[in-house]
Design a protein around this motif. Structure first.
Motif, PDB file in Angstrom:
ATOM      1  N   HIS A   1       0.854  -1.185   0.000  1.00 31.75           N
ATOM      2  CA  HIS A   1       0.000   0.000   0.000  1.00 31.75           C
ATOM      3  C   HIS A   1       0.893   1.239   0.000  1.00 31.75           C
ATOM      4  O   HIS A   1       1.814   1.339   0.803  1.00 31.75           O
ATOM      5  CB  HIS A   1      -0.910   0.016   1.234  1.00 31.75           C
ATOM      6  CG  HIS A   1      -1.822  -1.163   1.283  1.00 31.75           C
ATOM      7  ND1 HIS A   1      -3.027  -1.187   0.627  1.00 31.75           N
ATOM      8  CD2 HIS A   1      -1.693  -2.373   1.885  1.00 31.75           C
ATOM      9  CE1 HIS A   1      -3.609  -2.359   0.841  1.00 31.75           C
ATOM     10  NE2 HIS A   1      -2.806  -3.092   1.597  1.00 31.75           N
ATOM     11  N   ILE A   2       0.626   2.158  -0.915  1.00 29.79           N
ATOM     12  CA  ILE A   2       1.369   3.415  -0.945  1.00 29.79           C
ATOM     13  C   ILE A   2       0.371   4.556  -0.984  1.00 29.79           C
ATOM     14  O   ILE A   2      -0.790   4.383  -1.378  1.00 29.79           O
ATOM     15  CB  ILE A   2       2.328   3.505  -2.158  1.00 29.79           C
ATOM     16  CG1 ILE A   2       1.554   3.507  -3.477  1.00 29.79           C
ATOM     17  CG2 ILE A   2       3.334   2.370  -2.138  1.00 29.79           C
ATOM     18  CD1 ILE A   2       2.382   3.889  -4.674  1.00 29.79           C
ATOM     19  N   ARG A   3       0.837   5.707  -0.597  1.00 29.63           N
ATOM     20  CA  ARG A   3       0.008   6.906  -0.685  1.00 29.63           C
ATOM     21  C   ARG A   3       0.594   7.806  -1.761  1.00 29.63           C
ATOM     22  O   ARG A   3       1.807   7.912  -1.899  1.00 29.63           O
ATOM     23  CB  ARG A   3      -0.036   7.633   0.656  1.00 29.63           C
ATOM     24  CG  ARG A   3      -0.724   6.841   1.722  1.00 29.63           C
ATOM     25  CD  ARG A   3      -1.045   7.729   2.921  1.00 29.63           C
ATOM     26  NE  ARG A   3      -1.643   6.951   3.988  1.00 29.63           N
ATOM     27  CZ  ARG A   3      -2.925   6.639   4.055  1.00 29.63           C
ATOM     28  NH1 ARG A   3      -3.749   7.035   3.118  1.00 29.63           N
ATOM     29  NH2 ARG A   3      -3.391   5.926   5.069  1.00 29.63           N
ATOM     30  N   ALA A   4      -0.296   8.428  -2.509  1.00 30.92           N
ATOM     31  CA  ALA A   4       0.125   9.359  -3.553  1.00 30.92           C
ATOM     32  C   ALA A   4      -0.860  10.523  -3.575  1.00 30.92           C
ATOM     33  O   ALA A   4      -2.044  10.354  -3.243  1.00 30.92           O
ATOM     34  CB  ALA A   4       0.137   8.660  -4.911  1.00 30.92           C
ATOM     35  N   SER A   5      -0.355  11.676  -3.960  1.00 33.92           N
ATOM     36  CA  SER A   5      -1.256  12.816  -4.115  1.00 33.92           C
ATOM     37  C   SER A   5      -2.089  12.592  -5.367  1.00 33.92           C
ATOM     38  O   SER A   5      -1.795  11.699  -6.181  1.00 33.92           O
ATOM     39  CB  SER A   5      -0.458  14.120  -4.234  1.00 33.92           C
ATOM     40  OG  SER A   5       0.223  14.150  -5.474  1.00 33.92           O
TER      41      SER A   5
ATOM     42  N   PHE B   1      -0.833  10.347  -8.539  1.00 32.16           N
ATOM     43  CA  PHE B   1      -1.621   9.209  -9.007  1.00 32.16           C
ATOM     44  C   PHE B   1      -1.980   9.360 -10.485  1.00 32.16           C
ATOM     45  O   PHE B   1      -1.852   8.416 -11.263  1.00 32.16           O
ATOM     46  CB  PHE B   1      -2.898   9.038  -8.174  1.00 32.16           C
ATOM     47  CG  PHE B   1      -3.752   7.905  -8.670  1.00 32.16           C
ATOM     48  CD1 PHE B   1      -3.456   6.599  -8.342  1.00 32.16           C
ATOM     49  CD2 PHE B   1      -4.834   8.151  -9.502  1.00 32.16           C
ATOM     50  CE1 PHE B   1      -4.220   5.548  -8.806  1.00 32.16           C
ATOM     51  CE2 PHE B   1      -5.605   7.114  -9.981  1.00 32.16           C
ATOM     52  CZ  PHE B   1      -5.302   5.809  -9.631  1.00 32.16           C
ATOM     53  N   LEU B   2      -2.430  10.555 -10.870  1.00 27.98           N
ATOM     54  CA  LEU B   2      -2.804  10.780 -12.270  1.00 27.98           C
ATOM     55  C   LEU B   2      -1.608  10.606 -13.198  1.00 27.98           C
ATOM     56  O   LEU B   2      -1.738  10.064 -14.306  1.00 27.98           O
ATOM     57  CB  LEU B   2      -3.424  12.168 -12.434  1.00 27.98           C
ATOM     58  CG  LEU B   2      -4.800  12.350 -11.788  1.00 27.98           C
ATOM     59  CD1 LEU B   2      -5.242  13.810 -11.878  1.00 27.98           C
ATOM     60  CD2 LEU B   2      -5.822  11.430 -12.421  1.00 27.98           C
ATOM     61  N   GLU B   3      -0.421  11.017 -12.752  1.00 29.80           N
ATOM     62  CA  GLU B   3       0.781  10.860 -13.570  1.00 29.80           C
ATOM     63  C   GLU B   3       1.164   9.379 -13.689  1.00 29.80           C
ATOM     64  O   GLU B   3       1.510   8.911 -14.777  1.00 29.80           O
ATOM     65  CB  GLU B   3       1.941  11.666 -12.984  1.00 29.80           C
ATOM     66  CG  GLU B   3       3.219  11.582 -13.788  1.00 29.80           C
ATOM     67  CD  GLU B   3       3.118  12.144 -15.196  1.00 29.80           C
ATOM     68  OE1 GLU B   3       3.977  11.786 -16.031  1.00 29.80           O
ATOM     69  OE2 GLU B   3       2.183  12.918 -15.482  1.00 29.80           O
ATOM     70  N   ILE B   4       1.087   8.647 -12.583  1.00 31.12           N
ATOM     71  CA  ILE B   4       1.371   7.202 -12.632  1.00 31.12           C
ATOM     72  C   ILE B   4       0.368   6.505 -13.553  1.00 31.12           C
ATOM     73  O   ILE B   4       0.738   5.687 -14.399  1.00 31.12           O
ATOM     74  CB  ILE B   4       1.330   6.589 -11.214  1.00 31.12           C
ATOM     75  CG1 ILE B   4       2.514   7.097 -10.389  1.00 31.12           C
ATOM     76  CG2 ILE B   4       1.324   5.058 -11.282  1.00 31.12           C
ATOM     77  CD1 ILE B   4       2.416   6.766  -8.907  1.00 31.12           C
ATOM     78  N   GLU B   5      -0.896   6.850 -13.426  1.00 34.14           N
ATOM     79  CA  GLU B   5      -1.939   6.260 -14.267  1.00 34.14           C
ATOM     80  C   GLU B   5      -1.703   6.589 -15.737  1.00 34.14           C
ATOM     81  O   GLU B   5      -1.808   5.724 -16.597  1.00 34.14           O
ATOM     82  CB  GLU B   5      -3.301   6.783 -13.813  1.00 34.14           C
ATOM     83  CG  GLU B   5      -4.462   6.167 -14.549  1.00 34.14           C
ATOM     84  CD  GLU B   5      -5.792   6.691 -14.054  1.00 34.14           C
ATOM     85  OE1 GLU B   5      -6.684   5.873 -13.818  1.00 34.14           O
ATOM     86  OE2 GLU B   5      -5.930   7.931 -13.903  1.00 34.14           O
ATOM     87  N   ARG B   6      -1.333   7.835 -16.024  1.00 31.89           N
ATOM     88  CA  ARG B   6      -1.076   8.260 -17.409  1.00 31.89           C
ATOM     89  C   ARG B   6       0.078   7.461 -18.016  1.00 31.89           C
ATOM     90  O   ARG B   6      -0.004   6.962 -19.138  1.00 31.89           O
ATOM     91  CB  ARG B   6      -0.770   9.756 -17.458  1.00 31.89           C
ATOM     92  CG  ARG B   6      -0.568  10.291 -18.883  1.00 31.89           C
ATOM     93  CD  ARG B   6      -0.040  11.714 -18.890  1.00 31.89           C
ATOM     94  NE  ARG B   6       1.327  11.812 -18.407  1.00 31.89           N
ATOM     95  CZ  ARG B   6       2.414  11.456 -19.105  1.00 31.89           C
ATOM     96  NH1 ARG B   6       2.285  10.954 -20.308  1.00 31.89           N
ATOM     97  NH2 ARG B   6       3.613  11.576 -18.588  1.00 31.89           N
TER      98      ARG B   6
END
Length: 124
Positions: free
Chosen positions: A26-30, A34-39
């Motif tokens: 489990h990690i936390r992302a802003s 998150f949107l950049e990782i998803e992109r």
């Protein structure tokens, strides 16, 4: 204890892990992170989990297309090769079923010529 999988977890055989994945991270992302990782995962045509595993483990071997045209040409070429393979199988079946093989040899020569053209196109 490692448990081996009975079969691959994905139908496209892209899941090369032979063991069941039963651990979670489990990690936390802003929101922006998150949107950049998803992109980036979408850009590489991977799930977020696969993208993060590959990045963390250094398995960055996937082909990244420069643009949609490159991807289209690759997929188009693979589809053409698949059709040619189907034709070869049909000809082999006919040759095995009949005694007149001269006609089928000419068809095979034509198919081989097509394959050579595809190979030359792919090397450009």
């Amino acid at each position: 204890m490692k448990r081996k999988k009975m079969k691959s977890g994905r139908s496209d055989k892209s899941d090369t892990c032979q063991y069941i994945r039963n651990k979670q991270i489990h990690i936390r992302a802003s929101e922006d992170e998150f949107l950049e990782i998803e992109r980036r995962a979408i850009q590489e045509r991977k799930t977020i989990a696969k993208y993060l595993r590959d990045k963390a483990l250094g398995n960055n071997k996937s082909k990244i297309y420069k643009n949609n045209e490159d991807m289209f040409l690759t997929i188009s070429t693979l589809n053409q090769i698949k059709k040619i393979g189907t034709n070869i199988n049909q000809i082999a079946h006919k040759v095995n079923a009949h005694s007149s093989k001269e006609q089928y040899l000419e068809e095979l020569k034509g198919i081989l010529h097509e394959l050579k053209e595809l190979a030359l196109r792919g090397n450009r």
